[in-house]
Design an enzyme around this catalytic site. Sequence first.
Site, short mmCIF file in Angstrom:
data_model
loop_
_atom_site.label_atom_id
_atom_site.label_comp_id
_atom_site.label_asym_id
_atom_site.label_seq_id
_atom_site.Cartn_x
_atom_site.Cartn_y
_atom_site.Cartn_z
N CYS A 2 0.83 -1.20 0.00
CA CYS A 2 0.00 0.00 0.00
C CYS A 2 0.87 1.26 0.00
O CYS A 2 1.91 1.30 0.64
CB CYS A 2 -0.94 0.08 1.20
SG CYS A 2 -2.14 -1.23 1.26
N ARG A 27 6.21 -0.62 -4.05
CA ARG A 27 5.80 -1.19 -2.75
C ARG A 27 4.86 -2.38 -2.94
O ARG A 27 4.65 -3.15 -2.00
CB ARG A 27 5.09 -0.11 -1.92
CG ARG A 27 5.99 1.05 -1.55
CD ARG A 27 5.22 2.16 -0.90
NE ARG A 27 4.69 1.79 0.40
CZ ARG A 27 5.38 1.80 1.52
NH1 ARG A 27 6.64 2.16 1.50
NH2 ARG A 27 4.82 1.46 2.66
N TRP A 73 -2.72 -2.97 -1.71
CA TRP A 73 -2.32 -4.37 -1.79
C TRP A 73 -3.35 -5.11 -0.96
O TRP A 73 -3.39 -4.97 0.26
CB TRP A 73 -0.91 -4.54 -1.23
CG TRP A 73 -0.29 -5.87 -1.47
CD1 TRP A 73 0.42 -6.26 -2.57
CD2 TRP A 73 -0.29 -6.99 -0.58
NE1 TRP A 73 0.84 -7.56 -2.42
CE2 TRP A 73 0.42 -8.03 -1.21
CE3 TRP A 73 -0.83 -7.22 0.69
CZ2 TRP A 73 0.61 -9.28 -0.62
CZ3 TRP A 73 -0.64 -8.47 1.27
CH2 TRP A 73 0.07 -9.47 0.62
N ASN A 99 -3.17 2.67 5.13
CA ASN A 99 -2.18 1.60 4.95
C ASN A 99 -2.07 0.90 6.30
O ASN A 99 -1.90 1.54 7.32
CB ASN A 99 -0.83 2.24 4.55
CG ASN A 99 0.28 1.22 4.39
OD1 ASN A 99 0.04 0.01 4.43
ND2 ASN A 99 1.49 1.71 4.21
N GLY A 100 -2.19 -0.44 6.30
CA GLY A 100 -2.12 -1.19 7.56
C GLY A 100 -3.33 -2.09 7.70
O GLY A 100 -4.03 -2.37 6.72
N GLU A 479 19.34 -17.73 -0.56
CA GLU A 479 19.09 -16.40 -1.15
C GLU A 479 18.99 -16.51 -2.67
O GLU A 479 18.12 -15.89 -3.29
CB GLU A 479 20.20 -15.43 -0.71
CG GLU A 479 20.14 -14.05 -1.32
CD GLU A 479 18.82 -13.31 -1.09
OE1 GLU A 479 17.99 -13.76 -0.28
OE2 GLU A 479 18.61 -12.28 -1.75
N LYS A 483 15.73 -15.45 -4.97
CA LYS A 483 15.82 -14.50 -6.10
C LYS A 483 15.18 -15.11 -7.34
O LYS A 483 14.37 -14.49 -8.01
CB LYS A 483 17.28 -14.15 -6.43
CG LYS A 483 17.98 -13.22 -5.50
CD LYS A 483 17.58 -11.77 -5.60
CE LYS A 483 16.50 -11.38 -4.67
NZ LYS A 483 16.65 -11.37 -3.27
N GLU A 486 11.21 -15.62 -6.92
CA GLU A 486 10.34 -14.45 -6.78
C GLU A 486 10.22 -13.62 -8.05
O GLU A 486 9.19 -12.99 -8.27
CB GLU A 486 10.73 -13.59 -5.57
CG GLU A 486 12.04 -12.86 -5.70
CD GLU A 486 12.41 -12.08 -4.45
OE1 GLU A 486 11.52 -11.65 -3.72
OE2 GLU A 486 13.62 -11.89 -4.21
N HIS A 502 18.14 -37.42 2.09
CA HIS A 502 17.14 -37.78 3.10
C HIS A 502 15.72 -37.56 2.61
O HIS A 502 14.82 -37.34 3.41
CB HIS A 502 17.43 -37.01 4.40
CG HIS A 502 18.78 -37.35 4.95
ND1 HIS A 502 19.01 -38.51 5.63
CD2 HIS A 502 19.96 -36.73 4.84
CE1 HIS A 502 20.30 -38.57 5.95
NE2 HIS A 502 20.89 -37.49 5.48
N LYS A 601 7.17 -4.50 -1.64
CA LYS A 601 8.53 -4.19 -1.20
C LYS A 601 8.61 -4.09 0.31
O LYS A 601 9.54 -4.56 0.94
CB LYS A 601 8.96 -2.86 -1.84
CG LYS A 601 10.36 -2.42 -1.48
CD LYS A 601 11.38 -3.32 -2.11
CE LYS A 601 12.81 -3.00 -1.73
NZ LYS A 601 13.70 -4.12 -2.04
C1 F6R Z 1 13.34 -10.68 -1.27
C2 F6R Z 1 13.03 -9.59 -0.37
C3 F6R Z 1 12.29 -9.91 0.87
C4 F6R Z 1 12.75 -9.01 2.03
C5 F6R Z 1 11.86 -9.23 3.25
C6 F6R Z 1 12.29 -8.40 4.42
O1 F6R Z 1 14.04 -10.24 -2.40
O2 F6R Z 1 13.33 -8.46 -0.63
O3 F6R Z 1 12.39 -11.25 1.21
O4 F6R Z 1 14.07 -9.31 2.32
O5 F6R Z 1 10.53 -8.91 2.92
O6 F6R Z 1 12.24 -7.04 4.10
P1 F6R Z 1 13.04 -5.98 4.95
O7 F6R Z 1 14.50 -6.27 4.76
O8 F6R Z 1 12.63 -4.67 4.38
O9 F6R Z 1 12.62 -6.17 6.37
#
Ligand code: F6R
Length: 606
Positions: A2, A27, A73, A99-100, A479, A483, A486, A502, A601
């Site tokens: 949002c 976002r 969102w 937002n929230g 990680e 990447k 997502e 296993h 985001k």
């Molecule tokens: C993946 C990604 C998310 C953030 C997670 C935590 O690429 O960006 O997994 O790492 O949502 O976000 P922050 O770091 O803002 O707390």
Amino acid sequence: MCGIVGYIGNKDTKNILLDGLKKLEYRGYDSSGIAILDSEINIVKEKGKIVNLENKLKLENIQGNIGIGHTRWATHGEPNEINSHPHFSSDKKIAVVHNGIIENYLELKEKLQNKGYKFISDTDTEVVAHLYHSYYTDDMLDALCKVLRDIKGSYALCIMCSEHKDKFIVARKDSPLIIGIGSDENFVASDIPAILEHTKEYYFLDDMEMAIITKDNINIFDRDKNLIKKEVFKVDFDISLAQKNGYDYFMLKEIFEQPLCIKKCINAKILDNDIFFEKFSITNEQIKDINNIHIVACGSAYHAGMVGKHIIEKMCRIPVNLDIASEFRYKNPILNKNDICIIISQSGETADTLAALKLAREKGIKIISIVNVVGSSIARESNDVLYTLAGPEIAVATTKGYSTQLAMLYMIALKFGYIRCNINESTYKDYIKELQSMEKYIKNCLSLEDRIKTIANKYYNIENAFIIGRGLDYSASLEASLKLKEISYIHSEAYAAGELKHGSIALIEDNTVVFGILTQDDLLEKAVSNLKEVKARGARLVIIAKEGYESLRDIADDIVFIPNIKEEFMASLSVIPMQLLSYYVAINRGCDVDMPRNLAKSVTVE
Ligand code: F6R
């Protein structure tokens, strides 16, 4: 998650709102809308991308000097036009964006329905519009105060009343909101990029604070309606950092910003071969006395924490508990005197991470946070903040945010290890020197772009992938896997290589693609055996290995070599080819790299 924008002034309100909303697209959202007050409040909203709203607005002649906008969102109710914000009171005299999450909305809704209020949406936000209406006489602040007393949950709220054409009113709790300070105009927004073209000066609203915003004035109040004085913040980065600057996507730009960001992050803490955390409230004596460290984060920040755990345990010999924030907060964690908590968050607004921080703090544990966004909630709630200085990260998938978190964790491990005499001076200085070369090594990895593009072209149409490694390479695999999944929507799983046997090895069949990350000498032999096991079952192997592991060419279908640096720092390098690979695979598949489906985001709801 949002986005809110508000404007009051003499310029083109509609365009300022639309432009601000576009700057907040990163976002994450699935519908958008604006309300502009002229002789009455006009609301236009639409499902889908902002361009849909923009097209709809072309058909309407809406003007005015005050307006609020929102990207939604969906949480309560599907993403459709009715559920989009702004929401009206029944008489259309009050418009609200939020937002929230209003946690007690059902209870409030029932009470309001009993009083005759009619609801048209499935949202929690509509409750605020009707509740505000029920309290409103003529005093906007008083009504807001009463609303805040009733609602539970998290909110950034922006409210307009048709009877007050010269002001709007805002409030926040656990959801970000800033007020941009203009001349003859003022702004509100969920984040800086939305206002950056108009002003570099802004206020942060803190929890339970409210503000009345007119064209010439910003009055901020505490929860008891006392006028308060707030510090003016200045944006410390250039507008170009929030623009694509010739790159097709923010993600690629941010991948290539990593050498510079790492340099900035490290140089801010290293002077004369020593690491300094200035203004740290934790003393050396307290560092020596630490019994346990708790690292808490979500997503990629959690993956960075996993690397941090490994290195802190090695350098400091302090046991580190690593937790996903949404698990930590509900598990009644064992927190003892002399423990400290390291909270990691790029945005500094992640709801679960913030709640975990508050829980640890309530138990008297000192909080060190590793945060990118200056002045964010997590930064402000911590005892000590280490800013990663990566600049604004716009692409939803983190790259430079993650890399700078790693750099900061290395510095904590080194400094604490040195203070606790677990590493001697020459080792300490040696590692610092290596850290200072990190910029060069990352540049080196980025120069592999063409090679990675070729690999991406070869494998982009796969539907499943496995990414395996041992030790630090396993943390890097997690990680890398996130990447890939997502942004390309390829189903991808990371495994500790030794764990495959296993159960999961049952999924390997002819042509299954397995990525192997191999950078750790003492684990090499075992990891190679694991790769051979999957190869024997028909897997195609793509290997990211450090220079020197030439013999891996014999088993790899494709291989990429990265610089051979101190093993503890290898996760900073192995992630780079995987970021590039994920990016080019996603591009080949026609995905919207910067705004992957369903993702936001800044995850400001639980
Ligand atoms: C993946 C990604 C998310 C953030 C997670 C935590 O690429 O960006 O997994 O790492 O949502 O976000 P922050 O770091 O803002 O707390």
